[in-house]
Design a protein around this motif. Structure first.
Motif, PDB file in Angstrom:
ATOM      1  N   ARG A   1       0.837  -1.202   0.000  1.00  0.00           N
ATOM      2  CA  ARG A   1       0.000   0.000   0.000  1.00  0.00           C
ATOM      3  C   ARG A   1       0.879   1.263   0.000  1.00  0.00           C
ATOM      4  O   ARG A   1       0.578   2.237  -0.682  1.00  0.00           O
ATOM      5  CB  ARG A   1      -0.884  -0.015   1.257  1.00  0.00           C
TER       6      ARG A   1
ATOM      7  N   ILE B   1     -13.871   0.640  -9.484  1.00  0.00           N
ATOM      8  CA  ILE B   1     -15.082   0.105  -8.867  1.00  0.00           C
ATOM      9  C   ILE B   1     -16.272   0.849  -9.478  1.00  0.00           C
ATOM     10  O   ILE B   1     -16.358   2.078  -9.373  1.00  0.00           O
ATOM     11  CB  ILE B   1     -15.081   0.307  -7.325  1.00  0.00           C
TER      12      ILE B   1
ATOM     13  N   THR C   1     -19.340   1.329  -8.869  1.00  0.00           N
ATOM     14  CA  THR C   1     -20.332   2.079  -8.085  1.00  0.00           C
ATOM     15  C   THR C   1     -19.735   3.342  -7.469  1.00  0.00           C
ATOM     16  O   THR C   1     -20.460   4.135  -6.885  1.00  0.00           O
ATOM     17  CB  THR C   1     -20.887   1.211  -6.935  1.00  0.00           C
ATOM     18  N   LEU C   2     -18.424   3.499  -7.591  1.00  0.00           N
ATOM     19  CA  LEU C   2     -17.796   4.665  -6.968  1.00  0.00           C
ATOM     20  C   LEU C   2     -17.509   5.737  -8.010  1.00  0.00           C
ATOM     21  O   LEU C   2     -17.253   5.437  -9.169  1.00  0.00           O
ATOM     22  CB  LEU C   2     -16.488   4.255  -6.281  1.00  0.00           C
TER      23      LEU C   2
ATOM     24  N   ARG D   1     -13.547  10.354  -7.987  1.00  0.00           N
ATOM     25  CA  ARG D   1     -12.886  10.800  -6.750  1.00  0.00           C
ATOM     26  C   ARG D   1     -12.798   9.649  -5.738  1.00  0.00           C
ATOM     27  O   ARG D   1     -11.741   9.416  -5.146  1.00  0.00           O
ATOM     28  CB  ARG D   1     -13.672  11.975  -6.154  1.00  0.00           C
ATOM     29  N   GLU D   2     -13.901   8.938  -5.570  1.00  0.00           N
ATOM     30  CA  GLU D   2     -13.911   7.853  -4.586  1.00  0.00           C
ATOM     31  C   GLU D   2     -12.988   6.711  -5.001  1.00  0.00           C
ATOM     32  O   GLU D   2     -12.343   6.080  -4.154  1.00  0.00           O
ATOM     33  CB  GLU D   2     -15.341   7.337  -4.391  1.00  0.00           C
TER      34      GLU D   2
ATOM     35  N   LEU E   1      -9.832   5.461  -2.806  1.00  0.00           N
ATOM     36  CA  LEU E   1     -10.059   4.126  -2.231  1.00  0.00           C
ATOM     37  C   LEU E   1      -8.876   3.550  -1.435  1.00  0.00           C
ATOM     38  O   LEU E   1      -9.064   3.064  -0.327  1.00  0.00           O
ATOM     39  CB  LEU E   1     -10.483   3.159  -3.348  1.00  0.00           C
ATOM     40  N   PRO E   2      -7.631   3.641  -1.961  1.00  0.00           N
ATOM     41  CA  PRO E   2      -6.515   3.032  -1.202  1.00  0.00           C
ATOM     42  C   PRO E   2      -6.317   3.657   0.180  1.00  0.00           C
ATOM     43  O   PRO E   2      -5.683   3.053   1.038  1.00  0.00           O
ATOM     44  CB  PRO E   2      -5.297   3.295  -2.097  1.00  0.00           C
TER      45      PRO E   2
ATOM     46  N   LEU F   1      -8.858   4.540   2.170  1.00  0.00           N
ATOM     47  CA  LEU F   1     -10.137   4.440   2.883  1.00  0.00           C
ATOM     48  C   LEU F   1      -9.950   4.197   4.373  1.00  0.00           C
ATOM     49  O   LEU F   1     -10.662   4.759   5.201  1.00  0.00           O
ATOM     50  CB  LEU F   1     -10.982   3.312   2.272  1.00  0.00           C
ATOM     51  N   PHE F   2      -8.993   3.335   4.716  1.00  0.00           N
ATOM     52  CA  PHE F   2      -8.813   2.995   6.131  1.00  0.00           C
ATOM     53  C   PHE F   2      -7.627   3.701   6.779  1.00  0.00           C
ATOM     54  O   PHE F   2      -7.303   3.457   7.925  1.00  0.00           O
ATOM     55  CB  PHE F   2      -8.631   1.482   6.287  1.00  0.00           C
TER      56      PHE F   2
ATOM     57  N   ALA G   1     -11.535  11.476   5.725  1.00  0.00           N
ATOM     58  CA  ALA G   1     -12.290  11.714   4.494  1.00  0.00           C
ATOM     59  C   ALA G   1     -11.808  12.988   3.805  1.00  0.00           C
ATOM     60  O   ALA G   1     -11.581  13.007   2.596  1.00  0.00           O
ATOM     61  CB  ALA G   1     -13.778  11.809   4.807  1.00  0.00           C
TER      62      ALA G   1
ATOM     63  N   ARG H   1      -8.224  12.456   2.218  1.00  0.00           N
ATOM     64  CA  ARG H   1      -8.147  11.618   1.015  1.00  0.00           C
ATOM     65  C   ARG H   1      -8.909  12.248  -0.145  1.00  0.00           C
ATOM     66  O   ARG H   1      -8.494  12.145  -1.298  1.00  0.00           O
ATOM     67  CB  ARG H   1      -8.593  10.180   1.300  1.00  0.00           C
ATOM     68  N   ASN H   2     -10.006  12.938   0.149  1.00  0.00           N
ATOM     69  CA  ASN H   2     -10.760  13.581  -0.931  1.00  0.00           C
ATOM     70  C   ASN H   2      -9.979  14.727  -1.555  1.00  0.00           C
ATOM     71  O   ASN H   2      -9.965  14.897  -2.774  1.00  0.00           O
ATOM     72  CB  ASN H   2     -12.106  14.099  -0.400  1.00  0.00           C
TER      73      ASN H   2
ATOM     74  N   ARG I   1      -5.290   6.923  -9.042  1.00  0.00           N
ATOM     75  CA  ARG I   1      -5.445   6.023  -7.895  1.00  0.00           C
ATOM     76  C   ARG I   1      -4.098   5.402  -7.505  1.00  0.00           C
ATOM     77  O   ARG I   1      -3.767   5.274  -6.330  1.00  0.00           O
ATOM     78  CB  ARG I   1      -6.452   4.916  -8.230  1.00  0.00           C
TER      79      ARG I   1
END
Lengths: 229, 379
Positions: free
Chosen positions: A83, A96, A98-99, A102-103, A107-108, A110-111, A115, A118-119, A154
């Motif tokens: 990562r 993905i 459904t994303l 930006r999302e 994504l990488p 996310l955890f 917010a 990362r945005n 990404r």
């Protein structure tokens, strides 16, 4: 060396037979270098990419990422190292569906990041690749070239040391492919290495060094003399 | 849902919802399966308890009465005055009502027929009156049961002929239900003085509580029965206990049926989630490649399964409450007669819904998390 494989062997069992995908491969990438790995289908290109990308471990030999032997790490530690140091780009973009753009880019993280952090980073990267007005679009609303640029954004969100690209231009027309390769040049100018596995002549034209794999062994290496440190 | 709210605050939940909305029909069907399971558990449970409550409303009123009948070893068929005094002494301080019984010919519109006649000194203490009234010191006249009055068209003031003797109807009783020690619905009641003999077919002991009734019953047994069984004592408290047990078993059986349907629903979630892991192999590979640990993948898939359970469970609870209102209205005459047990069924059914979602989702989620990223990314 940023990333290197030393005398790496990788074998698979396929239909009861043992297939040697990589045989005694030693390969390395330096900072800011653009390496193209070429070779016919089944020559072990993707296997090499998976090993270098810490998705797979060798049967023999060692994979060193920033001087850490990957095969000594647990799955969790290897995932963290992946990562933080490696970005991936795929032939089918693998966004993905459904994303939003930006999302997908965020994504990488996310955890790992808040917010807003990362945005902000995702939007900045998308703008950098000319998609500042497409951040809230879903992949189906973007062209192939735009999708691949989202994928590149990404791959860069965690400031990786190296970006690994599997047939990055495979699903793009020549003009779009050229644009994408131009983006790779910009990435390497910022000090990030790029390793691209490809059949595409165009990619090899842009690469600093071309490594050929034949039957799991390193064959001809061209342009090598220009950049080996 | 705006991307700034849910997606940022609860990213995994937001991912799960969007993944489920990708194949809406399939997700909806899986959620409906859970909803049906929850409805089955909750509705059957509520049906059972409402049915029980409606039945217990009848049984509860006489749960405190003890019936004393001539036993096998009594020297004659009915109790004598002396034996009645013995019973009264044993039952003290509880009060009792002695009942005479006879069959006499009653002349009706269709001719003459045998008619059960009870002799009770104070029928107002045992039964409710729907027409007319029973005088305090009852010496003459006749009281008619609900069903008999309806069938024969008897009203207060009418004359009834029993064994050639005419009686004036002073009162008509309410329907006394089925669960009574003495059933007056199809009978007539005369003052005890209208009977030739002073013998009694049964004695009813009145108590305020079931516990008191049990103690009284025990005292009567001890006093009246030695080696010989001179009296049979019948307690409704015990019967009520047995009936409660019966209802409990009935309820468990009904809920068991409901639980089976929830297991079936769980299987459908298992199926949906397994299909999802197969279809989204590449995506799982990407998540792993960009640095998602196995546990993160597990979390995403498990959240999806839990969401299916949550959506299905919520829908199931809403429908169950509506069905419950219908059941309560039918059995208890009040749609809002939800008791603690109903609430337990609702909460329990809802938890089972989410639980079966989680359990069914566990294996596919585990499988997804164990997927080798290299395999997953291979076309």
């Amino acid at each position: 060396m940023l990333i290197e494989t030393r005398n790496v062997w990788r074998r698979y069992t396929l239909g009861g037979e043992i297939v040697t995908a990589l045989a005694d491969v030693s390969f390395g990438v330096n900072s800011g270098e653009f390496v193209a790995v070429v070779g016919p289908s089944g020559s072990g290109k993707s296997t090499l990419l998976n090993l270098v990308g810490l998705l797979d471990t060798p049967d023999e030999g060692t994979v060193l990422v920033e001087d850490v032997a990957a095969e000594t790490l647990s799955d969790g530690k290897r995932t963290e190292l992946r990562r933080d140091t490696i970005g991936f780009i795929f032939q089918d973009f693998y966004l993905i569906p459904t994303l939003t753009a930006r999302e997908n880019v965020a994504l990488p993280q996310l955890f790992t990041k808040s917010a807003s952090e990362r945005n902000e980073r995702a939007v900045a990267l998308l703008s950098q690749f000319g998609l500042g007005d497409r951040t809230e679009h879903t992949p189906s609303e973007l062209s192939g070239g735009q999708q691949q640029r989202v994928a590149i954004a990404r791959s860069l969100i965690n400031d990786p040391a190296v970006v690994l690209a599997d047939e990055p231009t495979g699903n793009l027309d020549q003009n779009t492919g050229t644009t994408i390769l131009g983006e790779f040049e910009r990435i390497t100018d910022d000090g990030t290495s790029v390793v691209a596995v490809t059949h595409d002549r165009l990619v090899t034209d842009f690469a600093d060094r071309v490594v050929e794999l034949v039957d799991g062994r390193i064959g001809d290496t061209t342009k090598e003399t220009q950049h080996v440190s | 849902m705006s991307p700034k709210s849910l997606a940022d605050r609860l990213p995994v939940l937001s991912l799960a919802i969007r993944n489920l909305s990708r194949s809406k029909t399939r997700s909806a069907l899986a959620a409906i399966g859970i909803a049906i399971g929850v409805i089955a558990i909750v509705s059957l449970g509520m049906f059972g308890s409402a049915f029980q409550r409606s039945q217990m409303e009848n049984i509860g009123t006489i749960g405190n009465d003890v019936g004393v009948f001539p036993g096998e070893d009594l020297d004659r068929a009915n109790f004598t005055e002396t034996q009645l005094r013995e019973i009264r002494r044993a039952a003290q301080p509880a009060d009792l009502i002695a009942i005479k019984q006879d069959v006499r010919d009653m002349r009706t519109r269709d001719g003459t027929a045998g008619q059960t006649v009870y002799g009770i000194a104070d029928p107002g203490r045992l039964f409710d009156v729907r027409q007319g009234e029973i005088p305090d010191n009852w010496r003459s006249g006749i009281v008619v049961g609900d069903q008999l009055a309806t069938i024969e068209g008897i009203e207060t003031g009418d004359a009834l002929n029993l064994d050639g003797q005419t009686y004036r109807v002073t009162a008509v009783l309410e329907d006394a239900g089925q669960a009574t020690l003495v059933n007056p619905n199809d009978a007539v009641i005369l003052p005890p003085s209208r009977f030739a003999e002073d013998t009694y077919t049964q004695v009813i002991v009145l108590s305020d509580t079931t516990a008191e009734a049990t103690r009284t019953a025990e005292r009567i047994r001890t006093a009246m029965n030695d080696r010989r069984e001179r009296v049979q004592v019948f307690e409704f408290g015990q019967l009520a206990e047995q009936i409660n047990q019966l209802f409990l078993q009935l309820n468990l059986f009904l809920i068991g049926i409901g639980a089976v349907s929830l297991v079936v629903a769980g299987t459908s979630i298992l199926n949906v989630m397994l299909m999802s892991t197969v279809e989204r192999r590449g995506e799982i590979g990407v998540l792993r490649a960009v640095g998602f640990k196995r546990f993160a993948v597990l979390r995403i898939f498990l959240t999806e399964a839990a969401m299916l359970g949550l959506i299905g469970g919520t829908a199931g609870v809403v429908v169950s409450v509506l069905i419950g209102a219908g059941i309560h209205s039918l059995f208890l005459g009040d749609p809002f007669a939800f008791d603690t047990l109903s609430v337990i069924y609702i909460v329990g059914g809802f938890s089972f819904g989410i639980g079966s979602g989680l359990i069914s989702g566990a294996y596919p989620a585990w499988k997804a998390s164990r997927l080798d990223p290299v395999e997953a990314l291979r076309e």
